[in-house]
Motif scaffolding. Structure first.
Motif, PDB file in Angstrom:
ATOM      1  N   LEU A 325       0.783  -1.309   0.105  1.00  0.00           N
ATOM      2  CA  LEU A 325       0.011   0.012  -0.074  1.00  0.00           C
ATOM      3  C   LEU A 325       0.763   1.214  -0.066  1.00  0.00           C
ATOM      4  CD1 LEU A 325      -2.886  -1.016   2.540  1.00  0.00           C
ATOM      5  CD2 LEU A 325      -2.824  -1.238  -0.051  1.00  0.00           C
ATOM      6  N   PRO A 326       0.520   2.252  -0.574  1.00  0.00           N
ATOM      7  CA  PRO A 326       1.292   3.387  -1.077  1.00  0.00           C
ATOM      8  C   PRO A 326       1.526   4.303   0.112  1.00  0.00           C
ATOM      9  CG  PRO A 326      -0.744   3.741  -2.182  1.00  0.00           C
ATOM     10  CD  PRO A 326      -0.695   2.233  -1.732  1.00  0.00           C
ATOM     11  N   LEU A 327       2.538   5.176   0.325  1.00  0.00           N
ATOM     12  CA  LEU A 327       2.666   6.174   1.453  1.00  0.00           C
ATOM     13  C   LEU A 327       2.300   7.547   0.630  1.00  0.00           C
ATOM     14  CD1 LEU A 327       4.709   3.930   2.399  1.00  0.00           C
ATOM     15  CD2 LEU A 327       5.655   5.774   3.744  1.00  0.00           C
ATOM     16  N   LYS A 328       1.547   8.137   1.211  1.00  0.00           N
ATOM     17  CA  LYS A 328       1.056   9.467   0.362  1.00  0.00           C
ATOM     18  C   LYS A 328       1.833  10.733   1.072  1.00  0.00           C
ATOM     19  CE  LYS A 328      -3.007  12.851   0.120  1.00  0.00           C
ATOM     20  NZ  LYS A 328      -4.482  12.892   0.653  1.00  0.00           N
ATOM     21  N   VAL A 329       2.217  11.503  -0.084  1.00  0.00           N
ATOM     22  CA  VAL A 329       2.929  12.795   0.571  1.00  0.00           C
ATOM     23  C   VAL A 329       2.007  13.783   1.071  1.00  0.00           C
ATOM     24  CG1 VAL A 329       4.109  14.724  -0.428  1.00  0.00           C
ATOM     25  CG2 VAL A 329       4.777  12.551  -1.588  1.00  0.00           C
ATOM     26  N   VAL A 330       2.335  14.202   2.100  1.00  0.00           N
ATOM     27  CA  VAL A 330       1.505  15.137   2.908  1.00  0.00           C
ATOM     28  C   VAL A 330       2.051  16.506   2.872  1.00  0.00           C
ATOM     29  CG1 VAL A 330       0.377  15.595   5.007  1.00  0.00           C
ATOM     30  CG2 VAL A 330       0.496  13.481   4.503  1.00  0.00           C
ATOM     31  N   GLU A 331       1.784  17.384   2.128  1.00  0.00           N
ATOM     32  CA  GLU A 331       2.470  18.708   2.069  1.00  0.00           C
ATOM     33  C   GLU A 331       2.128  19.832   2.987  1.00  0.00           C
ATOM     34  OE1 GLU A 331       3.457  19.576  -2.608  1.00  0.00           O
ATOM     35  OE2 GLU A 331       1.198  19.345  -2.443  1.00  0.00           O
ATOM     36  N   ARG A 332       3.393  20.153   3.497  1.00  0.00           N
ATOM     37  CA  ARG A 332       3.174  21.202   4.475  1.00  0.00           C
ATOM     38  C   ARG A 332       4.032  22.455   4.082  1.00  0.00           C
ATOM     39  NH1 ARG A 332       2.707  16.625   8.109  1.00  0.00           N
ATOM     40  NH2 ARG A 332       0.287  16.345   8.905  1.00  0.00           N
ATOM     41  N   GLU A 333       4.796  22.897   4.853  1.00  0.00           N
ATOM     42  CA  GLU A 333       5.694  24.261   4.808  1.00  0.00           C
ATOM     43  C   GLU A 333       7.197  23.834   4.511  1.00  0.00           C
ATOM     44  OE1 GLU A 333       3.428  24.485   7.326  1.00  0.00           O
ATOM     45  OE2 GLU A 333       1.731  24.574   5.994  1.00  0.00           O
ATOM     46  N   SER A 334       7.680  22.495   4.767  1.00  0.00           N
ATOM     47  CA  SER A 334       9.114  22.504   5.275  1.00  0.00           C
ATOM     48  C   SER A 334      10.110  22.134   3.827  1.00  0.00           C
ATOM     49  CB  SER A 334       9.217  21.146   6.153  1.00  0.00           C
ATOM     50  OG  SER A 334       8.756  19.936   5.639  1.00  0.00           O
ATOM     51  N   VAL A 335       9.375  22.223   2.780  1.00  0.00           N
ATOM     52  CA  VAL A 335       9.897  22.030   1.480  1.00  0.00           C
ATOM     53  C   VAL A 335       9.475  22.993   0.442  1.00  0.00           C
ATOM     54  CG1 VAL A 335      10.300  20.499  -0.440  1.00  0.00           C
ATOM     55  CG2 VAL A 335      10.105  19.404   1.586  1.00  0.00           C
ATOM     56  N   THR A 336      10.740  23.948  -0.039  1.00  0.00           N
ATOM     57  CA  THR A 336      10.435  24.735  -0.917  1.00  0.00           C
ATOM     58  C   THR A 336      11.341  24.705  -2.077  1.00  0.00           C
ATOM     59  OG1 THR A 336      10.159  27.216  -1.248  1.00  0.00           O
ATOM     60  CG2 THR A 336      12.190  26.438  -0.320  1.00  0.00           C
ATOM     61  N   THR A 337      10.930  25.305  -3.313  1.00  0.00           N
ATOM     62  CA  THR A 337      11.915  25.225  -4.473  1.00  0.00           C
ATOM     63  C   THR A 337      13.185  25.502  -4.321  1.00  0.00           C
ATOM     64  OG1 THR A 337      10.076  25.781  -5.800  1.00  0.00           O
ATOM     65  CG2 THR A 337      12.306  25.721  -6.920  1.00  0.00           C
ATOM     66  N   ALA A 338      14.281  24.996  -4.695  1.00  0.00           N
ATOM     67  CA  ALA A 338      15.805  25.151  -4.464  1.00  0.00           C
ATOM     68  C   ALA A 338      15.877  26.269  -5.043  1.00  0.00           C
ATOM     69  CB  ALA A 338      16.654  24.050  -4.816  1.00  0.00           C
ATOM     70  N   ARG A 339      17.232  26.961  -4.633  1.00  0.00           N
ATOM     71  CA  ARG A 339      17.504  28.334  -5.071  1.00  0.00           C
ATOM     72  C   ARG A 339      18.783  27.853  -5.712  1.00  0.00           C
ATOM     73  NH1 ARG A 339      16.452  32.365  -0.194  1.00  0.00           N
ATOM     74  NH2 ARG A 339      14.245  32.374  -0.038  1.00  0.00           N
TER      75      ARG A 339
END
Length: 339
Positions: A325-339
């Motif tokens: 059974l898959p693990l679902k990505v739970v999006e919050r605020e700790s990841v952003t687009t790399a600079r």
């Protein structure tokens, strides 16, 4: 004395035969009873206060309608308790009840619990584990499904940790990350042997890194997946490299990494993103909220109950291929687009 409501009473109220009432209330497969009729029978049964005579049904069918659930520590661990919720939810839908036992990781108690529940004529057994691993179970004629583990050729339900590891890297790659730090890999395969999900998760991470031509700039290994490992690991990684993101093997490690990054006066995610696995309750309470891949404990419990219910219909399921059974990505605020 209050008269017990019978199938005949329900049939009369619903305007159908007693056979139809029996099939509708017992969800007999292949009965081809229209949904409208089933709803009408259920409504009549509820209005009259009908309660099935479980003893009589057991004598007639050889089935008690009771499932057994045995765990090593799932029943006393809040993190894994959704597995129990999933089992109970499916059991209720299927008209089953559940008896539970806890073994505290003791093999002797596991064998005793199986014998005890068999003595109570459960239709099938679900063995639930806190950490995914291979276990030895005594031979029994009662159908068994293992949830979050394996035992020889028995049917089993597992989280798809390999795909989760790959998905985590793909998630970061889609946001431009090319340099990552990793915390939590076990220092050797033998050290990780108690839980094969650990090896699977990191194999998925490694495959994702290769597929996306990503660079793991620094790793910090450890066998105790607690905040202290994340705290030490984040300090070590940031002292030796400058990743755009840190991947931790579980949320508890991530919580420690949060503390270290704060001490280093590095902002999450502006200075470095953090991505994790499991989705513990605290993942949504820390600031910034932790982006993580949720372990499907509830779905695993539901699927295990479904498999054991099927197995009790006089056919034991196949166990050669585990249900993943898959693990679902739970999006919050700790990841952003790399600079």
């Amino acid at each position: 004395m209050v008269k017990r409501v019978t199938l005949g009473d329900v049939a009369k109220a619903a305007g159908v035969s007693t056979a139809t009432v029996s099939m509708a209330l017992n969800r007999k497969p292949g009965s081809r009873i229209p949904t409208s009729t089933i709803d009408k029978v259920k409504a009549a049964a509820q209005e009259l206060g009908y309660r099935p005579n479980s003893a009589a049904r057991a004598l007639k069918t050889g089935k008690t309608g009771v499932l057994g659930f045995i765990s090593d520590e799932v029943t006393i661990t809040r993190f894994a308790s959704p597995m129990i919720s999933g089992i109970l939810e499916y059991a209720e839908q299927a008209g089953k009840s559940v008896m539970m036992a806890e073994t505290a990781h003791k093999d002797v108690q596991l064998a005793e619990a199986i014998e005890n529940l068999e003595g109570r004529n459960v239709d099938g057994l679900i063995v639930g584990l806190m950490a995914s691993r291979e276990i030895e179970l005594p031979e029994t004629t009662t159908p068994i499904v293992v949830c979050n583990g394996k035992s020889h050729a028995l049917p089993c339900v597992l989280a798809d940790d390999f795909t989760a590891g790959h998905d985590a890297i793909s998630y970061l790659a889609a946001r431009g990350h090319t340099r990552i730090g990793v915390i939590g890999r076990y220092p050797s395969e033998s050290a990780a042997s108690p839980s094969f999900s650990i090896a699977n998760r990191f194999q998925g991470i490694d495959a994702g890194v290769a597929d996306h031509a990503m660079n793991v700039v620094t790793e910090f290994t450890g066998t105790v997946w607690e905040p202290e490992l994340g705290y030490q690991g984040a300090h070590y990684i940031m002292r030796h490299s400058s990743p755009t993101a840190i991947v931790t093997a579980n949320d508890r490690i991530a919580f420690g990494a949060y503390q270290a990054l704060a001490e280093l006066q590095l902002a999450i995610p502006e200075d470095v993103s953090v991505l994790s696995f499991d989705d513990e309750d605290l993942a949504g309470l820390v600031r910034p909220g932790l982006t993580t891949l949720r372990l499907p404990y509830r779905h695993m419990g539901q699927k295990a109950a479904e498999l054991i219910t099927t197995a009790t219909m006089d056919r034991q399921g196949e166990g050669d291929s585990p249900v993943l059974l898959p693990l679902k990505v739970v999006e919050r605020e700790s990841v952003t687009t790399a600079r």
